[in-house]
Design a protein around this motif. Sequence first.
Motif, PDB file in Angstrom:
ATOM      1  N   GLY A  51      52.706  33.472  17.799  1.00  0.00           N
ATOM      2  CA  GLY A  51      53.054  34.279  18.963  1.00  0.00           C
ATOM      3  C   GLY A  51      54.478  34.789  18.880  1.00  0.00           C
ATOM      4  O   GLY A  51      54.869  35.436  17.907  1.00  0.00           O
ATOM      5  N   ASP A  52      55.275  34.459  19.898  1.00  0.00           N
ATOM      6  CA  ASP A  52      56.667  34.915  19.961  1.00  0.00           C
ATOM      7  C   ASP A  52      57.646  33.876  19.419  1.00  0.00           C
ATOM      8  O   ASP A  52      58.841  33.930  19.724  1.00  0.00           O
ATOM      9  N   THR A  53      57.153  32.927  18.643  1.00  0.00           N
ATOM     10  CA  THR A  53      58.037  31.899  18.082  1.00  0.00           C
ATOM     11  C   THR A  53      57.944  31.874  16.558  1.00  0.00           C
ATOM     12  O   THR A  53      56.903  32.148  15.981  1.00  0.00           O
ATOM     13  N   LEU A  54      59.059  31.522  15.951  1.00  0.00           N
ATOM     14  CA  LEU A  54      59.133  31.379  14.502  1.00  0.00           C
ATOM     15  C   LEU A  54      59.823  30.040  14.212  1.00  0.00           C
ATOM     16  O   LEU A  54      61.041  29.915  14.339  1.00  0.00           O
ATOM     17  N   SER A  55      59.023  29.037  13.866  1.00  0.00           N
ATOM     18  CA  SER A  55      59.567  27.718  13.553  1.00  0.00           C
ATOM     19  C   SER A  55      60.072  27.721  12.120  1.00  0.00           C
ATOM     20  O   SER A  55      59.466  28.331  11.237  1.00  0.00           O
ATOM     21  N   PHE A  56      61.186  27.012  11.878  1.00  0.00           N
ATOM     22  CA  PHE A  56      61.760  27.029  10.536  1.00  0.00           C
ATOM     23  C   PHE A  56      62.308  25.663  10.148  1.00  0.00           C
ATOM     24  O   PHE A  56      62.684  24.841  10.986  1.00  0.00           O
ATOM     25  N   SER A  57      62.343  25.450   8.847  1.00  0.00           N
ATOM     26  CA  SER A  57      62.996  24.299   8.226  1.00  0.00           C
ATOM     27  C   SER A  57      63.760  24.861   7.037  1.00  0.00           C
ATOM     28  O   SER A  57      63.183  25.562   6.204  1.00  0.00           O
ATOM     29  N   TYR A  58      65.061  24.557   6.945  1.00  0.00           N
ATOM     30  CA  TYR A  58      65.910  25.203   5.941  1.00  0.00           C
ATOM     31  C   TYR A  58      66.853  24.190   5.317  1.00  0.00           C
ATOM     32  O   TYR A  58      67.411  23.319   5.989  1.00  0.00           O
ATOM     33  N   SER A  59      67.032  24.320   4.014  1.00  0.00           N
ATOM     34  CA  SER A  59      67.976  23.480   3.281  1.00  0.00           C
ATOM     35  C   SER A  59      68.662  24.344   2.236  1.00  0.00           C
ATOM     36  O   SER A  59      68.014  25.158   1.569  1.00  0.00           O
ATOM     37  N   ALA A  60      69.974  24.179   2.102  1.00  0.00           N
ATOM     38  CA  ALA A  60      70.695  25.020   1.147  1.00  0.00           C
ATOM     39  C   ALA A  60      72.012  24.370   0.751  1.00  0.00           C
ATOM     40  O   ALA A  60      72.542  23.505   1.444  1.00  0.00           O
ATOM     41  N   VAL A  61      72.517  24.822  -0.386  1.00  0.00           N
ATOM     42  CA  VAL A  61      73.857  24.461  -0.858  1.00  0.00           C
ATOM     43  C   VAL A  61      74.568  25.770  -1.163  1.00  0.00           C
ATOM     44  O   VAL A  61      74.044  26.611  -1.878  1.00  0.00           O
ATOM     45  N   PHE A  62      75.791  25.962  -0.608  1.00  0.00           N
ATOM     46  CA  PHE A  62      76.483  27.223  -0.825  1.00  0.00           C
ATOM     47  C   PHE A  62      77.981  26.985  -0.967  1.00  0.00           C
ATOM     48  O   PHE A  62      78.530  25.955  -0.541  1.00  0.00           O
ATOM     49  N   GLY A  63      78.643  27.964  -1.562  1.00  0.00           N
ATOM     50  CA  GLY A  63      80.102  27.941  -1.674  1.00  0.00           C
ATOM     51  C   GLY A  63      80.600  27.105  -2.843  1.00  0.00           C
ATOM     52  O   GLY A  63      79.880  26.291  -3.429  1.00  0.00           O
TER      53      GLY A  63
END
Length: 202
Positions: A51-63
Motif C-alpha cells: 500500500g502506502d508503506t515501504l518497509s526497509f532493512s539496510y546495512s552499509a559501510v561507507f567513508g
Amino acid sequence: MTPRSLPRPFISIVALIVAAVATAQSPDDRGFDPTGLWMGQHGPLALMRAGDTLSFSYSAVFGATAHLCDGLGVAGFVGGGRWEYVDEQGTVSFTTRDGKVTMQVTAGIASFCGANWPGETFVAEGWKPAFRCRVTEAKAHFHVVGTLPPDRRKAFVVQGDWVEAIDLVNESSAAWLLTRYVGASRTTAGLLGRDALECHQE
C-alpha cells in the motif's frame, strides 16, 4: 431510419468496462514495486512494499573511516514514486522509478548512518526477488518493523497461508523475516517469526 436506443443495463456495463480498462492502464505514481533484496555500492537493502508503506532493512559501510549504517523502519508514500522515512534526526527519501531505487538524505541526517552518509543507488542488476514461505503455526501475528525485539500487531496470518519474505540485512536477530501477505482486499507487511514459517529459497 431512426437508430435504436441501447438498453440502459447494456450502457452501464460498457461504462464499467471502459472505466476498469482506464484504471488498469493508468500509471501507478508509487513507481514500480521494489520488493526484494538490492545490493548497492555500500551494502544491501531489503524492501517490502504494501500500500502506502515501504518497509526497509539496510546495512552499509561507507567513508574512509568505515562508518556503519544499521537501519530498520518504514517509509511512507509522499507522491511521485517517492517515500520518506522521518525521525527526530532527519528525513531519508527512497525513490522507486525507472527500474532503480535511490536512497538519500533530504533533511537533517540519516539517524541509522550518522553524518556524511552519501546516499545510495541500487540498480536492477543487483536485485533478487523475495522468496515464498508457508505459515506453519495456527496463528502468526505480524510485528512492527522498527526496533528489536518488535512490538506485536493485531494483523495475523494462519496456518497454510503463503507470504513473501526477505532476510533482514541490518544488525538484527535472525529470528525475524521481513514479510508481506497479499490478501483478496488488502496487503499487509511486517515482521514474522522465522520459526512460524517454512520457507522455500532458491
